[in-house]
Design an enzyme around this catalytic site. Sequence first.
Site, PDB file in Angstrom:
ATOM      1  N   GLU A 162       0.916  -1.221  -0.085  1.00 25.50           N
ATOM      2  CA  GLU A 162       0.090  -0.029  -0.240  1.00 25.50           C
ATOM      3  C   GLU A 162       0.820   1.246   0.052  1.00 25.50           C
ATOM      4  O   GLU A 162       2.014   1.183   0.167  1.00 25.50           O
ATOM      5  CB  GLU A 162      -0.994   0.071   1.165  1.00 25.50           C
ATOM      6  N   GLY A 304       6.900   0.085   3.271  1.00 24.38           N
ATOM      7  CA  GLY A 304       5.600  -0.136   2.556  1.00 24.38           C
ATOM      8  C   GLY A 304       5.742  -0.318   1.286  1.00 24.38           C
ATOM      9  O   GLY A 304       6.593  -0.812   0.737  1.00 24.38           O
ATOM     10  N   GLU A 305       4.611   0.034   0.500  1.00 26.44           N
ATOM     11  CA  GLU A 305       4.391  -0.275  -0.833  1.00 26.44           C
ATOM     12  C   GLU A 305       5.149  -1.637  -1.432  1.00 26.44           C
ATOM     13  O   GLU A 305       5.680  -1.916  -2.533  1.00 26.44           O
ATOM     14  CB  GLU A 305       5.672   0.903  -1.726  1.00 26.44           C
ATOM     15  N   ALA A 306       4.594  -2.734  -0.637  1.00 22.71           N
ATOM     16  CA  ALA A 306       4.898  -4.104  -0.977  1.00 22.71           C
ATOM     17  C   ALA A 306       6.437  -4.289  -1.073  1.00 22.71           C
ATOM     18  O   ALA A 306       6.777  -5.522  -1.421  1.00 22.71           O
ATOM     19  CB  ALA A 306       4.303  -4.598  -2.249  1.00 22.71           C
ATOM     20  N   SER A 307       7.341  -3.400  -0.472  1.00 20.96           N
ATOM     21  CA  SER A 307       8.770  -3.835  -0.580  1.00 20.96           C
ATOM     22  C   SER A 307       9.379  -4.774   0.219  1.00 20.96           C
ATOM     23  O   SER A 307      10.147  -5.755  -0.355  1.00 20.96           O
ATOM     24  CB  SER A 307       9.726  -2.312  -0.195  1.00 20.96           C
TER      25      SER A 307
END
Lengths: 339, 339
Positions: A162, A304-307
């Site tokens: 996200e 975040g950001e699916a890392s």
Amino acid sequence: MANFTSFSDLRALCLDLPSGHPAASAAVVQREATLTKPPRSLGRLEELVAWLAYWQGHAPPRLDHVEVLIFAGNHGVTARGVSPYPAAVTAQMVANFSAGGAAINQIAKLASADLRVMPIELARPTRDLTVAAAMEADEFLAAVDIGYRAVPEDCDLLAVGEMGIANTTAAAALCAALLGGGAGRWAGRGTGVDEEGLARKQAAIDAALVFHRGILGDPLVLAAALGGRELAAIAGAVLAARRHHIPVLLDGFVATSAVLPLARLAPAALDHCRAGHVSAEGGHRQLLRELGLKPLLDLDMRLGEASGAGVAVLLARAALACHTGMATFAEAGVSGTED
Amino acid sequence: MANFTSFSDLRALCLDLPSGHPAASAAVVQREATLTKPPRSLGRLEELVAWLAYWQGHAPPRLDHVEVLIFAGNHGVTARGVSPYPAAVTAQMVANFSAGGAAINQIAKLASADLRVMPIELARPTRDLTVAAAMEADEFLAAVDIGYRAVPEDCDLLAVGEMGIANTTAAAALCAALLGGGAGRWAGRGTGVDEEGLARKQAAIDAALVFHRGILGDPLVLAAALGGRELAAIAGAVLAARRHHIPVLLDGFVATSAVLPLARLAPAALDHCRAGHVSAEGGHRQLLRELGLKPLLDLDMRLGEASGAGVAVLLARAALACHTGMATFAEAGVSGTED
């Protein structure tokens, strides 16, 4: 919007959980025992392969189409000064994802995963959860539906993440409402708030808990009142993945808190999910413990950001490469144990 | 054999440690702060890039030539029934590495790393360490030299591992001799010995500690008396890497115990090394703690053959991909923090 026109539709879907394929995971375990290594010596890599097979229903499992999905949303609680970044950064980062400039772009490329980013009504933030429900029922259900429909049915592994300025505040409020402990247990520094910012964040969470005390107990109603559109979409995507026999790697604190309501409704709801990593955001380790999820990675990441989930895709690839590429004792002419 | 014709030559080399390049790591840290993410939010991935740069002396660092080196040796202590596998498996696994059938072959391929396997006098096992020095000085120094010469000078990152039936017994004896605590602290199940096998292993280690009690204290003499050719070669390779400005990823318990003597001679000897993972072999976690090394991965692996270090190469690649591929705040038009 065919799937969910009401909370009760969605609740019914959350309780109707397809199960996995024990024969596929058993076939994986059987092959593992023949490969040129001591039994179980690849540890969690072996478990990953069996888990992929169990949910896909194939042995060996496939990783031909790995998808990283990022949902983005904006949050009214930003007005409470809970993040060091302005709300405009959500849209700016969505543009950065599209241009290939973010961390997840590099990670997804390395992991041979497709990356898709879905901004959800960024110009229409949720309402400030300290004084209102963040979303009305129809707004929440629409966001769940977006996530549900975003999952490609032919996907072999899904990594969900996200982007949303201030969304660790929403996530912490949701955890506090569903698991107890108040703001002090769940509020962390997110993208890096200072002492005053952290105090404002805790105050916002505590205010939200007081304002919404009448609805404590219903996980979906709480997800609408305290969550965000990107969190709702992640829950929808995880439901769709279960429906389509797709295993899921969860990302960090926000992505995991997004699926907490599913687990509160049905304890088995996250059986097809693994925690890609544990974030440096303090609440995440506690949340994973509450959910019985053991993270694959622990690298002090908190982006975040699916890392984190994206890096965990590399582990899944290593695991499957060993499983399918290794020689058996018989093929290699290697002696087994003497006993 | 030009480098080490005596313990004192080798000791001198161990104490003459090239230092790193603070300007290169500073340049990495400076660029990290400009990339489109909250400061330090990639956690240990950022530290990995700075560490690579510090030892290579380049900013950004390079991973064009990553080498996985596996040394193999045989052990006289096998006769004590300390492993469930026969000694012949060492040579069989070397053949398996050459044929591409082992776990590390699959992992190295995925990580775009070159794999080289160096068997060292497999037909001439070390002597049984419970009743003799495992190696004479010249045998030990020759094995160190093989490892030293095996490292290509143009390598950007080295992952070191080993293969050798019974070598967790040698590793545990070395740890016990150098760090104390006796066999109970350091003996684990290795490739999977049963209760009786574990008891035989502990008895062998305790017998070795008694037999060699006169030499306790000199790390290099102990490495010859209790170690193995593959352990000596790993120590040599790690020394060569330091000389050639090459950062090193260590593998599991045996590979780490192989470099323990270097750290006992000079506390800074392993500054260019990172622990690729922590093994499920119980002694490894304690050994890493003693050495101040925090593992990158914790996946219950206990295979050796550089498998954990090889998976950690994937993390280094992810870290470098983010560092070099991400957009800066300015390039992406993303707002920084408000304060």
